[in-house]
Design a protein around this motif. Structure first.
Motif, PDB file in Angstrom:
ATOM      1  N   VAL A 342      -4.121 -10.031   6.066  1.00  0.00           N
ATOM      2  CA  VAL A 342      -4.268 -11.394   6.581  1.00  0.00           C
ATOM      3  C   VAL A 342      -5.255 -12.151   5.693  1.00  0.00           C
ATOM      4  N   PHE A 343      -4.883 -13.372   5.311  1.00  0.00           N
ATOM      5  CA  PHE A 343      -5.743 -14.180   4.442  1.00  0.00           C
ATOM      6  C   PHE A 343      -5.961 -15.551   5.056  1.00  0.00           C
ATOM      7  N   CYS A 344      -7.152 -16.075   4.851  1.00  0.00           N
ATOM      8  CA  CYS A 344      -7.491 -17.429   5.289  1.00  0.00           C
ATOM      9  C   CYS A 344      -7.592 -18.391   4.123  1.00  0.00           C
ATOM     10  N   GLU A 345      -7.612 -17.853   2.890  1.00  0.00           N
ATOM     11  CA  GLU A 345      -7.743 -18.686   1.705  1.00  0.00           C
ATOM     12  C   GLU A 345      -6.688 -18.284   0.677  1.00  0.00           C
ATOM     13  N   ASN A 346      -6.382 -19.192  -0.227  1.00  0.00           N
ATOM     14  CA  ASN A 346      -5.324 -18.967  -1.204  1.00  0.00           C
ATOM     15  C   ASN A 346      -5.706 -17.955  -2.283  1.00  0.00           C
ATOM     16  N   GLU A 347      -6.937 -18.049  -2.810  1.00  0.00           N
ATOM     17  CA  GLU A 347      -7.307 -17.232  -3.969  1.00  0.00           C
ATOM     18  C   GLU A 347      -7.197 -15.736  -3.712  1.00  0.00           C
ATOM     19  N   PRO A 348      -7.776 -15.184  -2.623  1.00  0.00           N
ATOM     20  CA  PRO A 348      -7.618 -13.751  -2.398  1.00  0.00           C
ATOM     21  C   PRO A 348      -6.172 -13.344  -2.107  1.00  0.00           C
ATOM     22  N   MET A 349      -5.396 -14.225  -1.514  1.00  0.00           N
ATOM     23  CA  MET A 349      -3.984 -13.916  -1.276  1.00  0.00           C
ATOM     24  C   MET A 349      -3.225 -13.834  -2.601  1.00  0.00           C
ATOM     25  N   ILE A 350      -3.497 -14.740  -3.492  1.00  0.00           N
ATOM     26  CA  ILE A 350      -2.862 -14.702  -4.809  1.00  0.00           C
ATOM     27  C   ILE A 350      -3.255 -13.425  -5.546  1.00  0.00           C
ATOM     28  N   GLU A 351      -4.531 -13.088  -5.488  1.00  0.00           N
ATOM     29  CA  GLU A 351      -5.003 -11.870  -6.167  1.00  0.00           C
ATOM     30  C   GLU A 351      -4.306 -10.631  -5.615  1.00  0.00           C
ATOM     31  N   TYR A 352      -4.151 -10.566  -4.306  1.00  0.00           N
ATOM     32  CA  TYR A 352      -3.449  -9.419  -3.705  1.00  0.00           C
ATOM     33  C   TYR A 352      -1.991  -9.374  -4.171  1.00  0.00           C
ATOM     34  N   LEU A 353      -1.325 -10.503  -4.161  1.00  0.00           N
ATOM     35  CA  LEU A 353       0.093 -10.539  -4.524  1.00  0.00           C
ATOM     36  C   LEU A 353       0.305 -10.211  -6.006  1.00  0.00           C
ATOM     37  N   GLN A 354      -0.685 -10.475  -6.821  1.00  0.00           N
ATOM     38  CA  GLN A 354      -0.577 -10.099  -8.231  1.00  0.00           C
ATOM     39  C   GLN A 354      -0.581  -8.584  -8.420  1.00  0.00           C
ATOM     40  N   HIS A 355      -1.059  -7.862  -7.405  1.00  0.00           N
ATOM     41  CA  HIS A 355      -1.100  -6.400  -7.468  1.00  0.00           C
ATOM     42  C   HIS A 355      -0.355  -5.782  -6.277  1.00  0.00           C
ATOM     43  N   VAL A 356       0.634  -6.497  -5.765  1.00  0.00           N
ATOM     44  CA  VAL A 356       1.286  -6.081  -4.521  1.00  0.00           C
ATOM     45  C   VAL A 356       1.991  -4.732  -4.656  1.00  0.00           C
ATOM     46  N   GLU A 357       2.544  -4.427  -5.808  1.00  0.00           N
ATOM     47  CA  GLU A 357       3.261  -3.162  -5.963  1.00  0.00           C
ATOM     48  C   GLU A 357       2.329  -1.967  -5.815  1.00  0.00           C
ATOM     49  N   GLN A 358       1.081  -2.120  -6.225  1.00  0.00           N
ATOM     50  CA  GLN A 358       0.122  -1.027  -6.108  1.00  0.00           C
ATOM     51  C   GLN A 358      -0.505  -0.968  -4.706  1.00  0.00           C
ATOM     52  N   ARG A 359      -0.647  -2.093  -4.053  1.00  0.00           N
ATOM     53  CA  ARG A 359      -1.395  -2.156  -2.800  1.00  0.00           C
ATOM     54  C   ARG A 359      -0.522  -2.136  -1.536  1.00  0.00           C
ATOM     55  N   PHE A 360       0.760  -2.360  -1.666  1.00  0.00           N
ATOM     56  CA  PHE A 360       1.645  -2.431  -0.504  1.00  0.00           C
ATOM     57  C   PHE A 360       1.721  -1.092   0.219  1.00  0.00           C
ATOM     58  N   ASP A 361       1.488  -1.121   1.522  1.00  0.00           N
ATOM     59  CA  ASP A 361       1.533   0.066   2.368  1.00  0.00           C
ATOM     60  C   ASP A 361       2.843   0.065   3.147  1.00  0.00           C
ATOM     61  N   LYS A 362       3.858   0.719   2.610  1.00  0.00           N
ATOM     62  CA  LYS A 362       5.180   0.732   3.240  1.00  0.00           C
ATOM     63  C   LYS A 362       5.166   1.453   4.579  1.00  0.00           C
ATOM     64  N   THR A 363       4.318   2.459   4.707  1.00  0.00           N
ATOM     65  CA  THR A 363       4.244   3.210   5.969  1.00  0.00           C
ATOM     66  C   THR A 363       3.844   2.303   7.119  1.00  0.00           C
ATOM     67  N   ARG A 364       2.937   1.384   6.843  1.00  0.00           N
ATOM     68  CA  ARG A 364       2.484   0.453   7.890  1.00  0.00           C
ATOM     69  C   ARG A 364       3.636  -0.424   8.387  1.00  0.00           C
ATOM     70  N   VAL A 365       4.477  -0.872   7.469  1.00  0.00           N
ATOM     71  CA  VAL A 365       5.622  -1.704   7.852  1.00  0.00           C
ATOM     72  C   VAL A 365       6.660  -0.868   8.597  1.00  0.00           C
ATOM     73  N   ALA A 366       6.881   0.362   8.154  1.00  0.00           N
ATOM     74  CA  ALA A 366       7.847   1.233   8.814  1.00  0.00           C
ATOM     75  C   ALA A 366       7.429   1.519  10.260  1.00  0.00           C
ATOM     76  N   GLN A 367       6.154   1.732  10.466  1.00  0.00           N
ATOM     77  CA  GLN A 367       5.652   1.964  11.825  1.00  0.00           C
ATOM     78  C   GLN A 367       5.808   0.720  12.690  1.00  0.00           C
ATOM     79  N   PHE A 368       5.565  -0.440  12.109  1.00  0.00           N
ATOM     80  CA  PHE A 368       5.756  -1.716  12.793  1.00  0.00           C
ATOM     81  C   PHE A 368       7.220  -1.892  13.188  1.00  0.00           C
ATOM     82  N   ARG A 369       8.104  -1.574  12.261  1.00  0.00           N
ATOM     83  CA  ARG A 369       9.547  -1.680  12.532  1.00  0.00           C
ATOM     84  C   ARG A 369       9.961  -0.775  13.679  1.00  0.00           C
TER      85      ARG A 369
END
Length: 389
Positions: A342-369
């Motif tokens: 969760v982000f409240c500002e643009n800059e940290p969200m952009i920084e995360y998305l620039q490294h999304v392949e390394q930081r994405f937690d697929k298990t968390r989404v699978a559990q949510f699903r």
């Protein structure tokens, strides 16, 4: 002046829902129920909404049924025309075997429904994210508890279909069904069946690329926020820094922006970003947008439940979370619910998305699903038809 207007509106509501509409229905109900007649009732949109499309098409192709689609035109036509549409719709419903709804309906709730007719609430969203119905009583977004009970929105229901057992409690609260909890069934959400249809999936990218040719050679980043304010004057959020996103992602992505259908005046695409960012609100369906999106940015929209079926990265741009929570509220603690950062500002969200392949937690989404979408497996429409018809 506003108090006087509210008083007049209250009197009109009492007169129509308490007398005129029930009388129209009762008069038409003297005729026998047509065992072939199925009505889909939509409050606002003129065209058939996604929440009806799959089921409506199935029944319309079946010679055993005669399908009627009725739109009341709420917030789209004059008040007089809307009231006339409601009365006409009730005359049709009076001889229907089954009525499908996708939203709150004080119109259907106000009549003495004949026992031969079943009313099925498909709802227009999956899961349980932001509050609605009785859950918003006495919040700024909702009416008072007394107002909601005076003219109920969820009366006469025979069945409510939901996306998983997990959310039954929320629908029970929102629809005031504590004494009829058994009608809320995790049969799945009909509209999600398209996400398991290989033919539909394979054509989705072609449809998107026809609308946005730049998407043919790049990844797709989808920004799909919900609206702000009340339905009649819905606003689209304008805090996403499209220029900064363009600088960071122009070489690799296109940004598709899909505003809520209630939003009529949408934030403009900044000059210089026209080859990167595209407002597809009128050009691409939300289903197609979700199918092609490599990453999804949302806020409080229930579409993240559908997107979880693909188990792809999502992030949440919640710059006004506290204000939105006070205004409408959530069924779960926001940070505990969201299957992504969760982000409240643009800059940290952009920084995360620039490294999304390394930081994405697929298990968390699978559990949510699994928690919120377990009944959505491509066969929801089959189960609903079997249960109802």
């Amino acid at each position: 002046m506003s108090k006087a207007k509210d008083a007049v509106k209250g009197l009109v509501k009492d007169a129509t829902l308490g007398f005129a509409f029930p009388r129209s229905y009762a008069h038409a109900a003297k005729d026998p129920v047509d065992p072939r007649k199925v009505v889909f009732l939509e409050s606002k949109q003129q065209e058939v909404p996604d929440s009806f499309r799959v089921l409506l098409d199935r029944l319309d192709a079946d010679p055993r049924f005669e399908v009627y689609y009725i739109s009341l035109g709420q917030h789209r036509v004059s008040r007089a025309r809307y009231l006339a549409n409601c009365a006409n719709a009730l005359r049709q419903i009076a001889t229907a075997r089954c009525v499908f709804l996708n939203d709150a309906s004080d119109v259907v709730s106000c009549v003495a429904l004949r026992p031969e007719t079943r009313v099925v609430q498909l709802w227009h969203a999956c899961g349980a994210f932001k509050k609605w119905g009785m859950s918003t009583a006495d919040l700024e977004f909702g009416g008072s508890r007394e107002q909601i009970l005076r003219h109920p929105f969820y009366g006469n229901l025979s069945l409510v279909t939901v996306s998983s057992p997990e959310v039954i409690w929320a629908y029970t609260e929102a629809m005031v069904l504590e004494d009829r909890r058994d009608i809320i069934r995790p049969l799945g959400v009909s509209r999600t069946d398209v996400f398991f249809d290989e033919s539909f999936l394979s054509c989705a990218r072609a449809r998107v690329c026809e609308a946005v040719p730049q998407a043919r050679s790049k990844k797709v980043m989808l920004y799909a926020p919900t609206f702000r304010g009340r339905v009649s004057k819905a606003l689209g959020p304008d805090q996403l820094d499209i220029e900064a996103f363009c600088t960071a992602f122009n070489d690799e992505y296109v940004l598709l922006i899909k505003h809520h259908p209630f939003v009529k005046e949408r934030p403009a695409i900044p000059a210089g970003c026209e080859s990167f960012a595209f407002d597809i609100s009128d050009a691409v369906s939300i289903e197609d947008a979700l199918i092609v999106a490599d990453v999804c940015i949302s806020d409080y929209s229930s579409l993240v439940f559908e997107y979880s079926l693909f188990e792809r990265p999502m992030v949440f741009f919640a710059y006004d979370k506290e204000e939105y929570d006070d205004w409408r509220g959530f069924y779960y603690e926001y940070e505990d619910l969201t299957p992504g950062p969760v982000f409240c500002e643009n800059e940290p969200m952009i920084e995360y998305l620039q490294h999304v392949e390394q930081r994405f937690d697929k298990t968390r989404v699978a559990q949510f699903r699994q928690r919120f979408m377990s009944a959505c497996d491509g066969h929801a429409t089959d189960r609903i038809i079997k249960e109802v018809l």
